[in-house]
Design a protein around this motif. Structure first.
Motif, PDB file in Angstrom:
ATOM      1  N   GLY A  29       2.884 -41.592  -8.420  1.00  0.00           N
ATOM      2  CA  GLY A  29       2.787 -40.241  -7.790  1.00  0.00           C
ATOM      3  C   GLY A  29       1.593 -39.304  -7.858  1.00  0.00           C
ATOM      4  O   GLY A  29       1.645 -38.206  -7.395  1.00  0.00           O
ATOM      5  N   GLY A  55       0.721 -45.566   1.397  1.00  0.00           N
ATOM      6  CA  GLY A  55       0.249 -44.464   0.679  1.00  0.00           C
ATOM      7  C   GLY A  55      -1.202 -43.724   1.122  1.00  0.00           C
ATOM      8  O   GLY A  55      -1.892 -44.793   1.726  1.00  0.00           O
ATOM      9  N   ASP A 144      10.093 -38.536  -9.649  1.00  0.00           N
ATOM     10  CA  ASP A 144      10.047 -38.750  -8.087  1.00  0.00           C
ATOM     11  C   ASP A 144       9.730 -39.819  -7.779  1.00  0.00           C
ATOM     12  O   ASP A 144       9.638 -39.972  -6.326  1.00  0.00           O
ATOM     13  CB  ASP A 144       9.084 -37.547  -7.604  1.00  0.00           C
ATOM     14  CG  ASP A 144       9.778 -36.192  -7.459  1.00  0.00           C
ATOM     15  OD1 ASP A 144      11.073 -35.906  -7.395  1.00  0.00           O
ATOM     16  OD2 ASP A 144       8.989 -35.143  -6.931  1.00  0.00           O
ATOM     17  N   TRP A 145       8.846 -40.712  -8.423  1.00  0.00           N
ATOM     18  CA  TRP A 145       8.346 -41.860  -7.974  1.00  0.00           C
ATOM     19  C   TRP A 145       9.523 -42.785  -7.482  1.00  0.00           C
ATOM     20  O   TRP A 145       9.250 -43.829  -6.627  1.00  0.00           O
ATOM     21  CB  TRP A 145       7.512 -42.404  -9.357  1.00  0.00           C
ATOM     22  CG  TRP A 145       8.478 -42.870 -10.313  1.00  0.00           C
ATOM     23  CD1 TRP A 145       8.540 -41.958 -11.451  1.00  0.00           C
ATOM     24  CD2 TRP A 145       9.272 -44.015 -10.926  1.00  0.00           C
ATOM     25  NE1 TRP A 145       9.314 -42.301 -12.508  1.00  0.00           N
ATOM     26  CE2 TRP A 145       9.994 -43.607 -11.989  1.00  0.00           C
ATOM     27  CE3 TRP A 145       9.631 -45.107 -10.188  1.00  0.00           C
ATOM     28  CZ2 TRP A 145      10.685 -44.541 -12.673  1.00  0.00           C
ATOM     29  CZ3 TRP A 145      10.544 -46.091 -10.634  1.00  0.00           C
ATOM     30  CH2 TRP A 145      10.944 -45.766 -12.052  1.00  0.00           C
ATOM     31  N   LYS A 148       9.804 -42.093  -3.764  1.00  0.00           N
ATOM     32  CA  LYS A 148       8.652 -42.043  -3.121  1.00  0.00           C
ATOM     33  C   LYS A 148       8.502 -43.158  -2.181  1.00  0.00           C
ATOM     34  O   LYS A 148       8.913 -44.417  -2.327  1.00  0.00           O
ATOM     35  CB  LYS A 148       7.244 -41.787  -3.823  1.00  0.00           C
ATOM     36  CG  LYS A 148       6.000 -41.651  -3.143  1.00  0.00           C
ATOM     37  CD  LYS A 148       4.963 -41.628  -4.017  1.00  0.00           C
ATOM     38  CE  LYS A 148       3.377 -41.871  -3.565  1.00  0.00           C
ATOM     39  NZ  LYS A 148       2.969 -40.450  -3.062  1.00  0.00           N
TER      40      LYS A 148
END
Lengths: 173, 173
Positions: A29, A55, A144-145, A148
């Motif tokens: 992240g 990303g 949170d990864w 994602k």
């Protein structure tokens, strides 16, 4: 913004460790990595991963760490086995601010300790700056990864047996 | 018992990555590491860390991975970016059994996927087996590494500025 500053990178000796640091930064992240020593090869390795796996992660090598630290607007957290207790310290960090996470290769110069708001230990045992960065980012982002999306040309589909890979043709996107 | 099996270790190329894997295994609560290729140097590096920093971590290199997998009594979990979803899978593991966590260097032979009870991805992005092992052990042990005492001759005292190290004289213990 979450950025990582890699200090003490030696092109030959650290090529794989610094590549791991950069990939961990991206996967868990962070938005960007700064590497002190100029290293074109790592820049292209990481850029190639980004263009295939997606990303918007950025890499910049050949920078002055003092300058990056001095000009940073936000929190500076240095990960070191000598640092303060992990759980206690991570909760003190204001997450509304930008954060620059500093990870060294071997010995880290004293100015890093002094210019950091937090010197944090992910355990006080010797292990790995790669592991420390992963655990730090995991906790800092509350995992949170795992949610994602990278929307890359290549996507791995989770599977208990074998490999499932989706390759998207760029023209069709 | 928690053990780690490192597969595909090449003495020259992987010396630092495998050292990181072993140190992470030790720091995050594993009891032992098996490394496929015989590597006296890594064995002494890790043994030296253990004798200075404490704990009862064991290292054994020069083993047949097939044999270790075949003879393992307990769960086998292989960490791979192609594996099944982390959160979903880790909760399925029976923690009352021994666990052998397999981490590869680069390409992992198909028999590892087949002989593992779980092929687990710590995220489906390319990053680092060192990070994957740390995150896995952190979750598997519910962060127990933070409370683990190693009672070594050397102990680092958490500190926000500078380095605080306690060195115990063996004779006085």
């Amino acid at each position: 913004m979450i950025a990582v500053l890699r200090i003490g990178h030696r092109i030959y000796r650290d090529k794989r460790a610094t590549t791991h640091v950069a990939l961990v930064a991206r996967a868990f992240g962070a938005d960007k990595i700064f590497i002190d020593t100029k290293d074109q090869k790592i820049e292209s390795t990481i850029s190639s991963v980004c263009s295939r796996f997606g990303g918007s992660f950025k890499i910049e090598s050949g920078i002055s760490p003092q300058k990056v630290l001095k000009q940073w607007s936000g929190i500076i957290a240095h990960l070191t086995m000598y640092g303060d207790e992990f759980n206690k310290t991570i909760n003190k960090i204001d997450k509304d601010q930008n954060i620059l996470i500093v990870v060294g290769a071997e010995k880290v110069p004293p100015y890093v300790y002094q210019m950091s708001d937090f010197n944090i230990s992910v355990g006080n045992q010797p292990h790995s700056e790669i592991a420390a960065l992963a655990i730090f980012l995991d906790r800092y982002t509350n995992g949170d990864w795992q949610k994602k999306r990278f929307d890359g040309k290549i996507e791995i589909v989770p599977s208990n047996k074998g490999k499932m890979v989706i390759s998207r043709n760029e023209d069709k996107r």
